[in-house]
Design an enzyme around this catalytic site. Sequence first.
Site, mmCIF file in Angstrom:
data_model
loop_
_atom_site.group_PDB
_atom_site.id
_atom_site.type_symbol
_atom_site.label_atom_id
_atom_site.label_comp_id
_atom_site.label_asym_id
_atom_site.label_seq_id
_atom_site.Cartn_x
_atom_site.Cartn_y
_atom_site.Cartn_z
ATOM 1 N N CYS A 116 25.085 -3.714 -20.014
ATOM 2 C CA CYS A 116 25.520 -5.098 -20.242
ATOM 3 C C CYS A 116 24.742 -6.116 -19.417
ATOM 4 O O CYS A 116 24.884 -7.320 -19.621
ATOM 5 C CB CYS A 116 27.018 -5.243 -19.974
ATOM 6 S SG CYS A 116 28.002 -4.402 -21.215
ATOM 7 N N HIS A 256 28.938 -12.854 -18.599
ATOM 8 C CA HIS A 256 28.998 -11.755 -19.577
ATOM 9 C C HIS A 256 30.414 -11.686 -20.146
ATOM 10 O O HIS A 256 31.393 -11.792 -19.417
ATOM 11 C CB HIS A 256 28.614 -10.447 -18.882
ATOM 12 C CG HIS A 256 28.817 -9.248 -19.747
ATOM 13 N ND1 HIS A 256 28.293 -9.152 -21.012
ATOM 14 C CD2 HIS A 256 29.497 -8.086 -19.531
ATOM 15 C CE1 HIS A 256 28.634 -7.993 -21.534
ATOM 16 N NE2 HIS A 256 29.375 -7.332 -20.662
ATOM 17 N N ASN A 286 32.793 -7.901 -26.892
ATOM 18 C CA ASN A 286 31.685 -7.624 -25.974
ATOM 19 C C ASN A 286 30.478 -7.136 -26.789
ATOM 20 O O ASN A 286 30.478 -6.011 -27.283
ATOM 21 C CB ASN A 286 32.124 -6.565 -24.954
ATOM 22 C CG ASN A 286 31.055 -6.249 -23.928
ATOM 23 O OD1 ASN A 286 29.905 -6.653 -24.083
ATOM 24 N ND2 ASN A 286 31.428 -5.516 -22.895
HETATM 25 O O1 UT7 Z 1 30.761 -4.818 -20.290
HETATM 26 C C1 UT7 Z 1 30.577 -3.661 -19.538
HETATM 27 C C2 UT7 Z 1 31.554 -3.547 -18.470
HETATM 28 N N1 UT7 Z 1 32.868 -3.253 -19.004
HETATM 29 C C3 UT7 Z 1 33.911 -3.926 -18.580
HETATM 30 O O2 UT7 Z 1 33.761 -4.854 -17.801
HETATM 31 C C4 UT7 Z 1 35.267 -3.483 -19.035
HETATM 32 C C5 UT7 Z 1 36.200 -3.421 -17.874
HETATM 33 N N2 UT7 Z 1 37.514 -2.908 -18.207
HETATM 34 C C6 UT7 Z 1 38.398 -3.597 -18.946
HETATM 35 O O3 UT7 Z 1 38.085 -4.640 -19.480
HETATM 36 C C7 UT7 Z 1 39.802 -3.083 -19.032
HETATM 37 O O4 UT7 Z 1 39.981 -2.032 -18.112
HETATM 38 C C8 UT7 Z 1 40.234 -2.590 -20.451
HETATM 39 C C9 UT7 Z 1 40.360 -3.767 -21.380
HETATM 40 C C10 UT7 Z 1 39.205 -1.587 -20.970
HETATM 41 C C11 UT7 Z 1 41.603 -1.924 -20.351
HETATM 42 O O5 UT7 Z 1 42.557 -2.800 -19.763
HETATM 43 P P1 UT7 Z 1 43.476 -2.328 -18.564
HETATM 44 O O6 UT7 Z 1 44.370 -3.450 -18.253
HETATM 45 O O7 UT7 Z 1 42.589 -1.824 -17.464
HETATM 46 O O8 UT7 Z 1 44.309 -1.173 -19.218
HETATM 47 P P2 UT7 Z 1 44.448 0.352 -18.760
HETATM 48 O O9 UT7 Z 1 43.233 1.123 -19.106
HETATM 49 O O10 UT7 Z 1 44.929 0.387 -17.344
HETATM 50 O O11 UT7 Z 1 45.638 0.804 -19.689
HETATM 51 C C12 UT7 Z 1 46.958 0.261 -19.560
HETATM 52 C C13 UT7 Z 1 47.858 0.891 -20.609
HETATM 53 C C14 UT7 Z 1 47.744 2.402 -20.661
HETATM 54 O O12 UT7 Z 1 49.029 2.912 -20.968
HETATM 55 P P3 UT7 Z 1 49.994 3.474 -19.828
HETATM 56 O O13 UT7 Z 1 49.218 4.586 -19.172
HETATM 57 O O14 UT7 Z 1 50.244 2.318 -18.904
HETATM 58 O O15 UT7 Z 1 51.182 3.922 -20.582
HETATM 59 C C15 UT7 Z 1 46.818 2.653 -21.810
HETATM 60 O O16 UT7 Z 1 47.018 3.918 -22.419
HETATM 61 O O17 UT7 Z 1 47.448 0.420 -21.903
HETATM 62 C C16 UT7 Z 1 47.193 1.554 -22.763
HETATM 63 N N3 UT7 Z 1 46.110 1.177 -23.678
HETATM 64 C C17 UT7 Z 1 46.322 0.518 -24.824
HETATM 65 N N4 UT7 Z 1 47.453 0.075 -25.416
HETATM 66 C C18 UT7 Z 1 47.313 -0.584 -26.583
HETATM 67 C C19 UT7 Z 1 44.774 1.393 -23.541
HETATM 68 N N5 UT7 Z 1 44.116 0.882 -24.591
HETATM 69 C C20 UT7 Z 1 45.050 0.336 -25.400
HETATM 70 C C21 UT7 Z 1 44.977 -0.350 -26.637
HETATM 71 N N6 UT7 Z 1 46.127 -0.787 -27.184
HETATM 72 N N7 UT7 Z 1 43.806 -0.593 -27.251
#
Ligand code: UT7
Length: 331
Positions: A116, A256, A286
């Site tokens: 990225c 970004h 993204n």
């Molecule tokens: O561009 C390159 C660099 N990349 C980035 O900068 C991305 C950085 N990361 C992020 O933007 C975020 O971590 C994400 C958007 C990928 C995820 O958001 P998060 O707030 O970190 O969520 P998480 O991974 O901690 O997941 C929270 C909950 C989980 O459920 P439990 O374990 O709390 O029950 C996930 O299973 O949300 C669940 N979850 C979803 N629920 C609905 C994960 N993906 C989804 C989804 N829809 N698509």
Amino acid sequence: MKKTTAAITAVGGYLPDFVLSNKVLETMVDTNDEWITTRTGIKERRILKEENAGTSFMAIKAAEDLLKKRDIDASEIDMVLVATATPDMPVAATAAYVASEIGATNAFAYDLQAACSSFLYGMSTAASYIESGRYKKVLLIGADKMSSIIDYTDRTTCIIFGDGAGAVLFEPNEEGLGLQDEYLRSDGIGRQFLKIDAGGSILPASEETVKNKKHYVFQDGKSVFKFAVSNMADVSALIMERNNLSKNDVQWLAPHQANKRIIDATANRMGLEPEKVLMNIERYGNTTSATLPLLLYDFEKQLKKGDNIIFAAFGGGFTWGSIYLKWAYNS
Ligand code: UT7
């Protein structure tokens, strides 16, 4: 003698027509519009559906858009850089094909890959060639067909990424406009958190790798998020400090577009009001190497000659950094 700086003198862009909305994603994986919107800020993204069309398809369109707007002939271009994490194919540089297709017959061309941060690093590379005095017109394209490496049954990644391309032209400037300063970093600790396991030299493609879905993007979102928030904010604050820029001196942040929460944290750290933050993540998601040039493409009319812009990116590798650039024209 006055120092020659490298300025962006034109912008072009291309986005595929097909819109993949959160509503449609709800029918594909276990997710919902509310979760995607609050956690990422994304509402929809574009997907390239044309058959046999790779990243070059979009890169060529963005470059042609730029050439038309700037009203120059492609034969004047000295160099074509394609920043991309999704080249058309391994080995043969996508940039070489793009250069030939747009008629940049006097240019040399190669690809630049830093996930990225590819476009941000590309800005540094393009500007250095101009500052060296060896080249006068460097075309830098950021393009990615993320849909070619995303598993649309994996809800943790398929909601984030989209396809697109943006292009900028770097030319010498004698008024002190253009790239002023840069702070670029990397840390190999990051590759365990954001990667594609197979298809490279460690694990070449095999029946096994395909069966095990090893050719798709894997991301440990939470870990990447933590690194991204602190590092993107740190480098943006640092480049302001180093250049004695107060929040009033900065007209725009061009960050970004990975996650609205990361962008907000960066803007907060810089003390910038939301009106100064360029953002289009809600419409494109993204697009990896295309996020920064697509911001310029969308907001070009609002940018004024002399405006101070801070670019910031964070990506796989890890790679990250910030660039301070003075905008060079009114459009
Ligand atoms: O561009 C390159 C660099 N990349 C980035 O900068 C991305 C950085 N990361 C992020 O933007 C975020 O971590 C994400 C958007 C990928 C995820 O958001 P998060 O707030 O970190 O969520 P998480 O991974 O901690 O997941 C929270 C909950 C989980 O459920 P439990 O374990 O709390 O029950 C996930 O299973 O949300 C669940 N979850 C979803 N629920 C609905 C994960 N993906 C989804 C989804 N829809 N698509």
